[in-house]
Every structure is written in C-alpha cells, then in structure tokens.
Design a protein around this motif. Structure first.
Motif, short mmCIF file in Angstrom:
data_model
loop_
_atom_site.label_atom_id
_atom_site.label_comp_id
_atom_site.label_asym_id
_atom_site.label_seq_id
_atom_site.Cartn_x
_atom_site.Cartn_y
_atom_site.Cartn_z
N PRO A 1 -34.25 91.70 40.67
CA PRO A 1 -34.34 90.26 40.95
C PRO A 1 -33.93 89.36 39.79
CG PRO A 1 -36.53 91.14 40.56
CD PRO A 1 -35.60 92.31 40.57
N THR A 2 -33.70 89.92 38.61
CA THR A 2 -33.37 89.07 37.47
C THR A 2 -31.97 89.32 36.90
OG1 THR A 2 -34.31 90.66 35.89
CG2 THR A 2 -35.79 88.97 36.76
N THR A 3 -31.34 90.40 37.29
CA THR A 3 -30.06 90.79 36.70
C THR A 3 -29.09 91.21 37.79
OG1 THR A 3 -31.29 91.64 34.79
CG2 THR A 3 -28.96 92.24 34.95
N ALA A 4 -27.86 90.73 37.71
CA ALA A 4 -26.83 91.09 38.71
C ALA A 4 -26.31 92.49 38.39
CB ALA A 4 -25.70 90.08 38.68
N ILE A 5 -26.83 93.50 39.09
CA ILE A 5 -26.41 94.88 38.84
C ILE A 5 -25.56 95.45 39.98
CG2 ILE A 5 -28.33 95.39 37.29
CD1 ILE A 5 -29.74 96.78 39.62
N GLY A 6 -25.41 94.69 41.06
CA GLY A 6 -24.51 95.11 42.13
C GLY A 6 -25.11 96.01 43.18
N PHE A 7 -26.38 96.34 43.07
CA PHE A 7 -27.05 97.16 44.07
C PHE A 7 -28.54 96.98 43.94
CE2 PHE A 7 -27.35 99.66 40.29
CZ PHE A 7 -28.45 100.48 40.43
N ASP A 8 -29.27 97.35 44.99
CA ASP A 8 -30.73 97.28 44.96
C ASP A 8 -31.28 98.70 45.06
OD1 ASP A 8 -33.45 96.89 45.27
OD2 ASP A 8 -33.24 95.23 46.68
N PRO A 9 -32.00 99.17 44.04
CA PRO A 9 -32.57 100.52 44.10
C PRO A 9 -33.45 100.77 45.32
CG PRO A 9 -32.69 99.67 41.87
CD PRO A 9 -32.24 98.53 42.73
N PHE A 10 -34.02 99.72 45.91
CA PHE A 10 -34.84 99.91 47.09
C PHE A 10 -34.03 100.42 48.28
CE2 PHE A 10 -38.54 96.83 45.92
CZ PHE A 10 -38.99 97.75 45.01
N ASN A 11 -32.69 100.32 48.21
CA ASN A 11 -31.85 100.87 49.27
C ASN A 11 -31.56 102.36 49.06
OD1 ASN A 11 -31.64 98.40 50.59
ND2 ASN A 11 -29.89 97.77 49.36
N MET A 12 -32.01 102.90 47.95
CA MET A 12 -31.84 104.32 47.71
C MET A 12 -32.86 105.11 48.52
SD MET A 12 -31.05 104.16 43.58
CE MET A 12 -30.21 105.74 43.43
N SER A 13 -32.67 106.41 48.60
CA SER A 13 -33.57 107.27 49.37
C SER A 13 -34.71 107.74 48.48
CB SER A 13 -32.80 108.48 49.91
OG SER A 13 -31.72 108.07 50.74
N TYR A 14 -35.90 107.24 48.72
CA TYR A 14 -37.07 107.61 47.92
C TYR A 14 -37.56 108.99 48.34
CZ TYR A 14 -37.72 103.34 45.28
OH TYR A 14 -37.57 102.32 44.37
N ILE A 15 -37.67 109.90 47.37
CA ILE A 15 -38.02 111.29 47.64
C ILE A 15 -39.47 111.58 47.27
CG2 ILE A 15 -37.49 113.69 47.08
CD1 ILE A 15 -34.60 112.71 46.43
N ALA A 16 -39.89 111.18 46.08
CA ALA A 16 -41.25 111.46 45.61
C ALA A 16 -41.49 110.73 44.29
CB ALA A 16 -41.47 112.96 45.43
N SER A 17 -42.69 110.85 43.77
CA SER A 17 -43.03 110.33 42.44
C SER A 17 -43.86 111.38 41.72
CB SER A 17 -43.81 109.02 42.54
OG SER A 17 -44.22 108.58 41.26
N THR A 18 -43.63 111.49 40.41
CA THR A 18 -44.35 112.48 39.61
C THR A 18 -45.41 111.85 38.70
OG1 THR A 18 -42.63 112.32 37.92
CG2 THR A 18 -42.41 114.09 39.55
#
Length: 330
Positions: free
Chosen positions: A112-129
């Motif tokens: 939301p603060t930097t123009a990076i060209g993509f949103d990580p929330f559109n990636m496929s979330y697999i798990a968290s460690t």
C-alpha cells in the motif's frame, strides 16, 4: 505329501493375488496420487543470508527434500525489502517448482505504500512456519543504554537507522517511535537484511535499528548489542531481561508474520501437498527445535490462516501509516 502340495498351491495363489493387486494399485495410482514435483524445487528467500527467514527456510528446504525426494534449492534474492524476490516467484510458472518464504513487510505495508507492480495477496498462500519477534537495538559503541537515551539523542542530531530497504516494518517502527515522542531526527540506511543490519550497528555505521532474534541473540549475550525496546507483541527472552515494550510505553506494536507462497493460480492439489510437506517439517521435533533456536515464534498455519493473519495485519497498519504521514498508493 498332499498337504505339502496344497500348501505350495496356496502360496503360489497368494503370490499371484498379491501381484495382481499390486499391479492394479500401480495402474490406478497416478490418477489418485497426491502431487509430486517433476523436478527440483526452488525456495526463494527474498532477503540476504543469515537472517531468521533464511535459517528457517533452509531447515524447511532440507525437510522438504526428504518429503518429496527431489532437491530443494534455497535462493537468496534480496532487494526492496522482499519485493524483488517475491516478484520473481509471482511471475513464475504455477507448477509448484518455485515458491517463496515471505516475512511481514512485503505482505503488509510495502504494497500500500510502494509501487511494486503486484500485490502479494494475489499469490497462492501455502502455509506459515513462524512469526518474527522484533526489538530496537543499539550497539555498545553508541553509548546508549535505554530507549530514552536514543530519543534524547534524536532530538539534537540525526540518527542513522538501519532498515532492510524499501519501506518496511523497521521503518514503520521508527516512524511510530518518532511520532509518539514528538519527533526525532533520523535517516534510513538500507541493507540487504537482518544480518547486514547487525554488522552495520556493530561497526558503528548506524545508531539504531529494528531486528529479529536469529541475528542478534549471540551479540546480546556478549553485550555488543543492547536491546532497548521490544516492538513486537512479546519477546520472552528480552522480557526476562527487563526490556520495556513499545506497547506499554508508546501504545504500538509490530506484527511480522511469515508465509510460504507460490505464484498466482497454483493448483489446489499442488498447494495442499506442499502444505502437507511443511506441516510434516514442523511436526518433526528435531526440525522444530532447530527452527526455535532462531528464537522466533515457530508454529504451523495453513495457507488460508496465514493469509488471514497477513490481511488483518495490513488492515491494522493502514490507519497507522496514514497517522505517520505515509502516502498510500492507489
């Protein structure tokens, strides 16, 4: 003799039945089997080597090699506080062979603060460690003993604040610390990650910096690094040392959740099998114990749970970002 012949016939029949059953199972297995990688897996760590994410990622990679029986190669792709490595995976083919382990900044406050060209929330979330702890540190050379010493110095001169590049959680922590104390002077010094940030502090290149556990604990024990403020919700080791919490003193805390993600469109079968591999790693007492040596909060979360935690963190940060005057991108 007759009984012997009957026994041989039964044995032969049993072998035949076993062979037939095995052949049938083998012939139908590919249609019903779980996903298996067609080649080596690359696990991208979007930060420099030696930090908590890197250490936990390498332990996970080793376990995944055993689970999948293919090489799992760890690739450090630092830059933009995680943005460069995350985008490499974002643009990869969604076949399960390229995944990443992200930490909090790239999921929560960079988009939301930097123009990076993509949103990580559109990636496929697999798990968290794990979720990383965070604290503000100074070096023994600085002469600072407490967070009040740091603030007092920042009223009279510019402090050099080590960050991981881009606008990440360490930057937000410094902005909040400044705002809650009527403004302090500081300039950011970008690094490739936690390990380099520590080196910058120890060498005297910087005055302060927010960091996690794996790169700092050894230097805390020698007295070369001095923790002056816990900025995550908790950090038991530092709490035992009597280090104050930012939540108690200034009313803010930092959440830094991890997530293992794949490219957008990763098939559910692939995602769920990698999730099973990650759970198997954390269910292994030895692997989990080695991960916990980083002093991070190691715990398994499913992909949907990991995304939910990150979404809640980002939504919580939005008003905070506005309060410190950070311009939000549309």
């Amino acid at each position: 003799m007759e009984n012997s012949m009957k026994g041989k016939k039964l044995l032969t029949l049993g072998i035949a039945i076993t062979w037939i059953f095995s052949s049938v199972v083998y012939s139908i297995a590919p249609a019903n089997a779980a996903w298996k990688p067609s080649g080596p897996i690359t696990l991208v760590i979007p930060y420099g080597a030696g930090g908590s994410t890197d250490i936990i990622g390498r332990l996970l990679a080793k376990s995944m090699e055993t689970y999948f029986h293919v090489p799992v190669v760890v690739e450090n792709v630092a830059g933009g506080n995680g943005a460069v490595g995350a985008q490499r995976v974002y643009n990869a083919k969604p076949d399960g062979l390229t995944i990443a382990m992200l930490s909090g900044s790239i999921q929560t406050i960079i988009p939301p603060t930097t123009a990076i060209g993509f949103d990580p929330f559109n990636m496929s979330y697999i798990a968290s460690t794990h979720e990383s702890v965070a604290a503000r540190f100074v070096s023994k050379k600085s002469g600072f003993k407490t967070i009040q010493d740091v603030i007092a110095a920042g009223k009279t001169r510019f402090l050099i604040d080590v960050t991981s590049g881009g606008y990440g959680l360490p930057d937000l922590g410094t902005a909040l610390l400044s705002k809650k104390n009527g403004g302090i002077k500081y300039r950011a010094l970008a690094t490739a990650g936690g390990a380099e940030s520590v080196l910058r502090l120890l060498s005297g290149d910087a005055d302060m910096g927010q960091n996690s556990a794996s790169t700092t604990v050894a230097h805390i024990k020698t007295g070369d690094l001095i923790p002056v403020l816990i900025e995550s919700a908790s950090w038991p080791l530092l709490e035992e040392m009597g280090i104050p919490k930012s939540k108690d003193l200034y009313g803010y805390s930092i959440s830094n959740p991890s997530a293992v993600v794949g490219p957008p469109g990763l098939p559910a079968l692939v995602r769920l099998e990698i999730q099973k591999a990650i759970k198997a790693a954390l269910d292994d007492p030895t692997i989990k114990a080695n991960m916990e040596k980083t002093f991070e909060m190691v715990r398994f979360k499913t992909g949907p749970q990991a995304k939910g935690i990150a979404v809640a963190a980002r939504n919580g940060y939005l008003p905070v970002l506005r309060s410190v005057g950070k311009v939000l991108k549309k």
